[in-house]
Scaffold this active site. Structure first.
Site, PDB file in Angstrom:
ATOM      1  N   GLY A  31       0.837  -1.199   0.000  1.00  0.00           N
ATOM      2  CA  GLY A  31       0.000   0.000   0.000  1.00  0.00           C
ATOM      3  C   GLY A  31       0.865   1.239   0.000  1.00  0.00           C
ATOM      4  CB  SER A  32       0.382   4.458   1.744  1.00  0.00           C
ATOM      5  OG  SER A  32       0.977   5.715   1.767  1.00  0.00           O
ATOM      6  CD  GLN A  33       5.234   4.816   4.698  1.00  0.00           C
ATOM      7  OE1 GLN A  33       6.413   4.571   4.494  1.00  0.00           O
ATOM      8  NE2 GLN A  33       4.773   6.055   4.725  1.00  0.00           N
ATOM      9  CB  SER A  58      -1.543  -4.759  -3.603  1.00  0.00           C
ATOM     10  OG  SER A  58      -2.464  -4.030  -2.851  1.00  0.00           O
ATOM     11  CG  HIS A 113       2.503   3.559  13.625  1.00  0.00           C
ATOM     12  ND1 HIS A 113       2.890   4.646  14.392  1.00  0.00           N
ATOM     13  CD2 HIS A 113       1.213   3.317  13.958  1.00  0.00           C
ATOM     14  CE1 HIS A 113       1.868   5.031  15.147  1.00  0.00           C
ATOM     15  NE2 HIS A 113       0.845   4.225  14.903  1.00  0.00           N
ATOM     16  N   GLY A 139       3.338   7.678   2.342  1.00  0.00           N
ATOM     17  CA  GLY A 139       4.174   6.754   1.578  1.00  0.00           C
ATOM     18  C   GLY A 139       4.441   7.182   0.141  1.00  0.00           C
ATOM     19  CG  ASP A 196       2.659   8.602  13.583  1.00  0.00           C
ATOM     20  OD1 ASP A 196       3.290   9.202  12.698  1.00  0.00           O
ATOM     21  OD2 ASP A 196       1.666   7.887  13.349  1.00  0.00           O
ATOM     22  CD  GLU A 200      -1.740   9.116  12.847  1.00  0.00           C
ATOM     23  OE1 GLU A 200      -0.746   9.107  12.115  1.00  0.00           O
ATOM     24  OE2 GLU A 200      -2.259   8.082  13.300  1.00  0.00           O
TER      25      GLU A 200
HETATM   26  N1  LIG Z   1       0.236   5.666   5.107  1.00  0.00           N
HETATM   27  C1  LIG Z   1       1.369   6.291   5.456  1.00  0.00           C
HETATM   28  O1  LIG Z   1       1.820   7.186   4.765  1.00  0.00           O
HETATM   29  C2  LIG Z   1       2.158   5.884   6.674  1.00  0.00           C
HETATM   30  C3  LIG Z   1       3.175   6.741   7.163  1.00  0.00           C
HETATM   31  C4  LIG Z   1       4.002   6.265   8.192  1.00  0.00           C
HETATM   32  C5  LIG Z   1       3.778   5.009   8.739  1.00  0.00           C
HETATM   33  N2  LIG Z   1       2.746   4.236   8.270  1.00  0.00           N
HETATM   34  C6  LIG Z   1       2.577   2.890   8.810  1.00  0.00           C
HETATM   35  O2  LIG Z   1       2.871   1.957   7.771  1.00  0.00           O
HETATM   36  C7  LIG Z   1       2.102   0.753   7.967  1.00  0.00           C
HETATM   37  C8  LIG Z   1       1.314   0.435   6.694  1.00  0.00           C
HETATM   38  O3  LIG Z   1       0.337   1.434   6.527  1.00  0.00           O
HETATM   39  P1  LIG Z   1      -0.153   1.913   5.080  1.00  0.00           P
HETATM   40  O4  LIG Z   1      -0.956   3.158   5.300  1.00  0.00           O
HETATM   41  O5  LIG Z   1       1.008   1.927   4.139  1.00  0.00           O
HETATM   42  O6  LIG Z   1      -1.102   0.701   4.682  1.00  0.00           O
HETATM   43  P2  LIG Z   1      -2.101   0.621   3.411  1.00  0.00           P
HETATM   44  O7  LIG Z   1      -3.478   0.522   3.948  1.00  0.00           O
HETATM   45  O8  LIG Z   1      -1.808   1.717   2.438  1.00  0.00           O
HETATM   46  O9  LIG Z   1      -1.632  -0.720   2.689  1.00  0.00           O
HETATM   47  C9  LIG Z   1      -1.949  -1.958   3.163  1.00  0.00           C
HETATM   48  C10 LIG Z   1      -1.362  -3.067   2.303  1.00  0.00           C
HETATM   49  O10 LIG Z   1      -1.488  -4.275   3.056  1.00  0.00           O
HETATM   50  C11 LIG Z   1      -2.224  -5.235   2.306  1.00  0.00           C
HETATM   51  N3  LIG Z   1      -3.077  -5.994   3.244  1.00  0.00           N
HETATM   52  C12 LIG Z   1      -4.218  -5.565   3.832  1.00  0.00           C
HETATM   53  N4  LIG Z   1      -4.697  -6.535   4.643  1.00  0.00           N
HETATM   54  C13 LIG Z   1      -3.825  -7.568   4.551  1.00  0.00           C
HETATM   55  C14 LIG Z   1      -3.755  -8.856   5.131  1.00  0.00           C
HETATM   56  N5  LIG Z   1      -4.697  -9.274   5.998  1.00  0.00           N
HETATM   57  N6  LIG Z   1      -2.712  -9.661   4.811  1.00  0.00           N
HETATM   58  C15 LIG Z   1      -1.740  -9.259   3.966  1.00  0.00           C
HETATM   59  N7  LIG Z   1      -1.762  -8.046   3.367  1.00  0.00           N
HETATM   60  C16 LIG Z   1      -2.785  -7.222   3.665  1.00  0.00           C
HETATM   61  C17 LIG Z   1      -3.043  -4.451   1.291  1.00  0.00           C
HETATM   62  O11 LIG Z   1      -3.287  -5.232   0.175  1.00  0.00           O
HETATM   63  C18 LIG Z   1      -2.101  -3.287   0.982  1.00  0.00           C
HETATM   64  O12 LIG Z   1      -1.173  -3.691   0.022  1.00  0.00           O
HETATM   65  C19 LIG Z   1       1.237   1.031   9.198  1.00  0.00           C
HETATM   66  O13 LIG Z   1       1.927   0.537  10.309  1.00  0.00           O
HETATM   67  C20 LIG Z   1       1.167   2.553   9.250  1.00  0.00           C
HETATM   68  O14 LIG Z   1       0.910   3.089  10.533  1.00  0.00           O
HETATM   69  C21 LIG Z   1       1.948   4.632   7.244  1.00  0.00           C
HETATM   70  C1  LIG Z   2       1.302  10.113   7.066  1.00  0.00           C
HETATM   71  C2  LIG Z   2       1.125  10.097   8.576  1.00  0.00           C
HETATM   72  C3  LIG Z   2      -0.165  10.800   8.971  1.00  0.00           C
HETATM   73  O1  LIG Z   2       2.207  10.824   9.132  1.00  0.00           O
HETATM   74  C4  LIG Z   2       1.221   8.674   9.151  1.00  0.00           C
HETATM   75  O2  LIG Z   2       1.513   8.741  10.518  1.00  0.00           O
HETATM   76  C5  LIG Z   2       0.019   7.787   8.925  1.00  0.00           C
HETATM   77  O3  LIG Z   2      -0.433   7.132   9.881  1.00  0.00           O
HETATM   78  O4  LIG Z   2      -0.455   7.693   7.771  1.00  0.00           O
HETATM   79 MG   LIG Z   3       2.936  10.067  10.881  1.00  0.00          MG
HETATM   80 MG   LIG Z   4       0.491   7.433  11.735  1.00  0.00          MG
END
Ligand SMILES: NC(=O)c1ccc[n+]([C@@H]2O[C@H](COP(=O)([O-])OP(=O)(O)OC[C@H]3O[C@@H](n4cnc5c(N)ncnc54)[C@H](O)[C@@H]3O)[C@@H](O)[C@H]2O)c1
Ligand SMILES: CC(C)(O)[C@@H](O)C(=O)O
Ligand SMILES: [Mg+2]
Ligand SMILES: [Mg+2]
Length: 350
Positions: A31-33, A58, A113, A139, A196, A200
């Site tokens: 996904g995003s990250q 995905s 996270h 991400g 964090d 947010e």
């Molecule tokens: N979104 C952000 O920009 C961001 C920033 C910093 C940290 N984080 C952290 O990164 C981690 C991922 O978050 P995200 O926002 O990138 O996630 P997301 O929701 O964008 O992506 C999720 C991915 O996981 C897959 N998935 C979903 N359920 C699943 C399952 N049961 N089994 C296997 N794969 C599965 C999906 O197909 C997708 O590819 C989290 O811990 C989040 O807190 C995210």
């Molecule tokens: C991008 C953010 C808000 O900084 C992250 O912490 C998240 O959970 O998506």
């Molecule tokens: Mg953050």
């Molecule tokens: Mg966060």
């Protein structure tokens, strides 16, 4: 490293991606990250395997991007470094079903996270390293910055060090995704999680959208046109924040008129007043005492009823419809919708 701050900051020279030579890194989730970490590591010469369920939409995106894709359990058994980038709400079950049975002594279990570790939803065995590399950015920008030879600042934390090199390995990963180009700050899981979630909720995502909506509604309710209110309260915000990003509040105050500066300095604290500060403290307390995370876990167990209701209300707010129409009318709409398409493609969930 620098001596001038209370925390250590690491740059490219402090990290060595070749630490991960001869290893396979499993990136669980695309996904995003996940897509950003997997592609950046791959482009940095690291051997990456993406772990996704057979049914995951995905999968085709990761394969089209030239990556090797397999199931999460197979990815973990192939790898010695496991990066958990599935949503926070499914990490505990993915850990139980796919990760724990395939972890070996000396492996690294890594997060972006620390929620599941800090609130004890995942309790890893004692013989693996547990680390975090958390980009301080959405991400999609982690990928875009890397492609533009820029970096994304990040946090690094070591929760458990059994190899004796947990920090060096996490720094190698941080360099592989481009974070040490910008700077990586060492922290703890607790500090990352609490700050964090607070950021947010109170400022970046919750606070700012609420401020924008209140501003928009105040103008529209007073008879001003929705288009003017949109440009004033939402569109120009990006331009103002760009200046704050480049040179702090000072650069923004310097660029706006003296009238805006006097009006903002004299009225800002009247709008976001002490009561907002008290609300922020209450919000932080709910994070620190685990109340927010308990609520979020229960919300998920119940099928996310409040989440869906809140999401719908946000989507149906007038500012969203006005914005959609206005963005279509402007020349920069093409560029914006290209970026949107890109993010929709990698965000597509299953
Ligand atoms: N979104 C952000 O920009 C961001 C920033 C910093 C940290 N984080 C952290 O990164 C981690 C991922 O978050 P995200 O926002 O990138 O996630 P997301 O929701 O964008 O992506 C999720 C991915 O996981 C897959 N998935 C979903 N359920 C699943 C399952 N049961 N089994 C296997 N794969 C599965 C999906 O197909 C997708 O590819 C989290 O811990 C989040 O807190 C995210
Ligand atoms: C991008 C953010 C808000 O900084 C992250 O912490 C998240 O959970 O998506
Ligand atoms: Mg953050
Ligand atoms: Mg966060």
């Amino acid at each position: 490293m620098t001596d001038e701050f209370t925390t250590d900051i690491y740059y490219d020279d402090d990290a060595d991606v070749s630490t991960l030579d001869d290893e396979t890194v499993a990136v669980l989730g695309y996904g995003s990250q996940g897509h950003a970490h997997a592609l950046n590591l791959h482009d940095s010469g690291v051997d990456v395997v993406v772990g996704l369920r057979e049914s995951s939409s995905s999968r085709s995106a990761a394969e089209a991007d030239g990556l090797t894709v397999t199931t999460p359990d197979d990815a973990v058994s192939q790898a010695s470094y496991v990066s958990v980038l599935v949503p926070d709400t499914v990490q505990a079950s993915v850990y139980e079903n796919a990760i724990e049975p395939n972890l070996e002594a000396g492996d690294t279990l890594q997060f972006a996270h620390g929620l599941n570790i800090h609130y004890n939803q995942i309790e890893p065995p004692e013989d693996v390293d547990v680390t975090m590399v958390a980009p301080k950015s959405p991400g999609h920008l982690v990928r875009r910055n890397y492609e533009n030879d820029e970096g994304t600042p990040g946090l690094l934390a070591v929760y458990q060090d059994t190899t004796g090199d947990a920090q060096g390995r996490a720094l190698a990963y941080a360099k592989g995704i481009g974070c040490t180009r910008a700077g990586v700050i060492e922290t703890t899981f607790q500090e990352e999680v609490e700050s964090d979630l607070f950021g947010e909720q109170a400022v970046l995502c919750g606070g700012v959208t609420s401020l924008v909506k209140h501003g928009y509604e105040t103008l529209v309710d007073a008879g001003y046109s929705p288009e003017i209110a949109y440009f004033e309260c939402l569109n120009e915000l990006k331009l103002i924040v760009d200046l704050m990003y480049e040179g702090g509040h000072a650069e923004m105050w310097d660029s706006v008129s003296d009238t805006a500066e006097y009006g903002g300095l004299s009225r800002g604290d009247r709008i976001v007043d002490e009561s907002v500060r008290e609300n922020m403290e209450e919000t932080l307390e709910e994070i620190q005492n685990g109340e927010f995370t308990r609520e979020w876990i229960l919300e998920n167990q119940a099928g996310r009823p409040s989440y869906h209701q809140l999401r719908d209300a946000e989507k149906n707010h007038e500012i969203e419809q006005v914005g959609e129409r206005l963005r279509d009318l402007f020349a920069w709409a093409d560029e914006a919708s290209e970026n949107e398409d890109e993010s929709v493609q990698v965000q597509a969930d299953d």
